[in-house]
Design a protein around this motif. Structure first.
Motif, PDB file in Angstrom:
ATOM      1  N   ALA A 150      -5.303   3.525  -3.186  1.00  0.00           N
ATOM      2  CA  ALA A 150      -3.933   4.003  -2.899  1.00  0.00           C
ATOM      3  C   ALA A 150      -3.264   4.589  -4.128  1.00  0.00           C
ATOM      4  N   ARG A 172       0.825  -1.222   0.000  1.00  0.00           N
ATOM      5  CA  ARG A 172       0.000   0.000   0.000  1.00  0.00           C
ATOM      6  C   ARG A 172       0.854   1.265   0.000  1.00  0.00           C
ATOM      7  N   ARG A 173       1.881   1.288   0.841  1.00  0.00           N
ATOM      8  CA  ARG A 173       2.715   2.503   0.956  1.00  0.00           C
ATOM      9  C   ARG A 173       3.462   2.760  -0.346  1.00  0.00           C
ATOM     10  N   GLU A 209       1.077   4.341  -2.622  1.00  0.00           N
ATOM     11  CA  GLU A 209       0.854   5.742  -2.240  1.00  0.00           C
ATOM     12  C   GLU A 209       2.018   6.618  -2.713  1.00  0.00           C
TER      13      GLU A 209
END
Ligand code: 6PG
Length: 249
Positions: free
Chosen positions: A92, A47-48, A51
């Motif tokens: 995301a 996810r990061r 992002e």
């Protein structure tokens, strides 16, 4: 297998580096073939990274109109269900970048699993170039690693893990008492680049077990990635914390 292991301080550094690698691979694939075919992974680790890629400083470096998004696996839920891998990637990353919706091919977790897997396999066969072994070939396959050594939704001991001809299957996972949709090992291993993202202390023991090349029998799914491609491991220091020194580069 040509395994490359990189250890980063934490999830932030791992995610920024993975986003940078995505950008580099996209640029090279688009320069070479005019497109970048990538299979995203689900779970929480990526996810990061997604992002980061959605952040303008990164997003502006990607020729999104030439990017084609696929998925490595999916839960059997509707697309915006909290458990959906597509839903996570959409929130995301995908909704933030100028990607034509026709270039985002999600697995239809809301449909009958067998029908959805058959349709996905047909779509990959129609849309992707073929590897030397005749498998649909991604430019990049992103993967996470389960604490039991699973990749995508290929869990130890499941039928889907043994599939060697189809490129996508419906896989019943007794450990979860649930059906999953997943790419199979042959198509994952055909990826021109495979990036395995692993973060957190709970993954330290499985990482050591796999990277120390213990001859587990039967081999764990992540150990079965006999791939001519370069399998790159992106670990954070917590996930790498029990690796013997020589494995870290
Ligand atoms: C999924 C993923 C799965 C995931 C691993 C690691 O659908 O959950 O595709 O293979 O990558 O389970 O998950 P975490 O990143 O949440 O640890």
């Amino acid at each position: 297998m040509n395994k490359k292991v990189q250890v980063f301080a934490g999830l932030e550094e791992l995610s920024a580096a993975a986003a940078g690698q995505f950008i580099r691979l996209a640029e090279a694939s688009i320069a070479e073939r005019g497109r970048f075919d990538v299979a995203l992974t689900g779970g929480s680790t990526p996810r990061r990274m997604y992002e980061y890629l959605a952040n303008a400083r990164y997003a502006e470096q990607v020729a999104w109109p030439s990017v084609h998004i696929y998925f490595g696996d999916e839960r059997c839920v509707p697309p915006h269900h909290p458990d959906s891998n597509f839903g996570m990637a959409y929130e995301a990353l995908l909704r933030h970048v100028p990607l034509p919706s026709a270039q985002i091919q999600r697995m239809h977790g809301e449909e009958d699993p067998t029908e959805a897997a058959t349709a996905y396999a047909r779509l990959l066969d129609a849309q992707l170039p073929k590897s030397p072994r005749g498998m649909p070939q991604f430019d990049l396959v992103l993967l996470g690693l389960g604490a039991d050594g699973h990749i995508a939704s290929l869990f130890p001991g499941t039928e889907g893990l043994a599939e060697r001809s189809r490129c996508a299957v419906a896989n019943y996972v007794p450990q979860l008492q649930a059906w999953r949709l997943s790419l199979t090992l042959p198509v994952i291993a055909s990826g021109r680049q495979i990036l395995l993202l692993v973060s957190g202390e709970p993954k330290a023991s499985i990482v050591s077990k796999i990277l120390a090349d213990n001859d587990e029998s039967p081999p764990l799914p992540a150990q079965m990635l006999e791939s001519a491609a370069t399998l790159e491991w992106y670990l954070d220091s917590a996930a790498a914390s029990t690796l013997p020194g020589e494995n870290k580069r």
